[in-house]
Design an enzyme around this catalytic site. Structure first.
Site, mmCIF file in Angstrom:
data_model
loop_
_atom_site.group_PDB
_atom_site.id
_atom_site.type_symbol
_atom_site.label_atom_id
_atom_site.label_comp_id
_atom_site.label_asym_id
_atom_site.label_seq_id
_atom_site.Cartn_x
_atom_site.Cartn_y
_atom_site.Cartn_z
ATOM 1 N N TYR A 1 50.971 58.576 -1.662
ATOM 2 C CA TYR A 1 51.914 59.826 -2.195
ATOM 3 C C TYR A 1 51.622 59.195 -4.084
ATOM 4 C CZ TYR A 1 54.055 62.195 1.187
ATOM 5 O OH TYR A 1 54.191 62.863 2.178
ATOM 6 N N LYS B 1 57.547 55.702 3.591
ATOM 7 C CA LYS B 1 56.639 55.137 4.728
ATOM 8 C C LYS B 1 55.957 54.477 4.587
ATOM 9 C CE LYS B 1 57.144 60.639 5.313
ATOM 10 N NZ LYS B 1 57.000 61.016 3.634
ATOM 11 N N HIS C 1 54.369 56.831 9.498
ATOM 12 C CA HIS C 1 53.090 58.125 8.585
ATOM 13 C C HIS C 1 52.735 58.591 9.520
ATOM 14 C CE1 HIS C 1 52.514 59.414 4.178
ATOM 15 N NE2 HIS C 1 52.609 60.236 5.214
#
Length: 312
Positions: free
Chosen positions: A52, A81, A110
């Site tokens: 992210y 993750k 992930h």
């Protein structure tokens, strides 16, 4: 007073709040404020990921709130993750080092597949495909087991795994995943996978719990948050559509991590523990299941570890 959010006990003895703040696509500047607002409101579960690219700012917000005395570190449950480009034996520990190492409570794989390393986080070729590798997710899982044994993370789990992939982890690993984080909402309820996880003592966490503000799934169908059945239930309860959709999931004992950067919506999403949907309401919502994914990842459909080729 901050809102009290119920928790679910994980198979390793730790507890995860039923509601967390999702941070995918929360941009620079806004994610700091969102995390601060969420903690002030009563959130104690923040869902993050290296991919992210906003974890540094999230970490700063968390540390500031701890320093202010709003929350204690031991009260927080922070998820991160292991990303697809940090899967080789050499890069796995570096991936963990790049994430919220001193804050992470739970670390997940992930995706079961892996990508070409040494470049960008999303290494697409000219055709929009992701150059991949064949690193075995079981080998990655065994590294997560070592991180847990070393005390680097408290809990470990998986994300986007189907039941056969989880079976391999259970058979070849020595520690059971405590969570499988999957896409789940009223249009994609994944009942068989949820039932399988429940039978193994694995908690399901739902990402995209509202299905997002995307285009209709077919020529005539509305987006989930505009479906008339959902809206009628919301009116009857005097609740928002989002609150009904989130309540539908937590009432099935599924953890939800809706993403928002707006304080009003972050608060609204937390106000779902003061009512219980009726059996009739639940039946109406269950009838909306279309089995359609918002995150199909079809670019990876030919990879041997693509998780969505099975029914569940």
């Amino acid at each position: 007073m901050p809102i009290t959010i119920p928790k679910v006990k994980l198979s390793d003895g730790n507890e995860i709040p039923l509601l967390g703040l999702g941070t995918y696509k929360s941009g620079t500047g806004e994610v700091y404020r969102a995390v601060c607002d969420a903690i002030d409101i009563g959130y104690r579960h923040i869902d993050c990921a290296l991919a992210y690219e906003n974890e540094a700012e999230i970490g700063r917000a968390i540390k500031d709130k701890i320093a202010e005395g709003v929350v204690k570190r031991e009260d927080l449950f922070i998820t991160s993750k292991c990303w697809n480009t940090y899967r080789s034996e050499e890069l796995r520990p570096k991936g963990l080092e790049k994430t919220l190492t001193d804050l992470t409570s739970m670390y997940l794989i992930h995706w079961p597949f892996s990508w070409q390393e040494g470049g960008p986080l999303f290494p697409q070729d000219a055709d929009g495909n992701y150059p991949s590798t064949d690193v075995d997710y079981v080998d990655v899982w065994k590294s997560l087991e070592e991180y847990q044994k070393a005390g680097k993370v408290k809990s470990i789990g998986v994300s986007n795994f189907n039941h056969e992939q989880i079976e391999r982890v259970l058979k070849e690993g020595s520690v059971k995943p405590v969570v499988n984080q999957i896409e789940n909402h009223a249009y994609l309820q994944q009942e068989k996978l949820c039932a399988y996880c429940d039978s193994k003592g694995i908690v399901v966490t739902a990402y995209c719990p509202l299905a997002g503000p995307y285009k209709p799934f077919d020529a005539d169908g509305p987006i989930l948050m505009e479906h008339p059945d959902v809206k009628s239930i919301a009116v009857a309860w005097g609740k928002s559509v989002a609150q009904i959709l989130l309540r539908f999931l937590v009432q099935r004992n599924i953890v939800v991590i809706p993403k928002s950067v707006t304080r009003e919506r972050i608060l609204n999403n937390a106000q779902i523990f003061d009512f219980e949907l009726s059996q009739e309401d639940m039946a109406k919502l269950r009838a909306l299941d279309r089995g359609i994914r918002m995150v199909p990842f079809t670019q990876m459909k030919n990879h041997k570890y693509f998780p969505f080729g099975l029914e569940y």
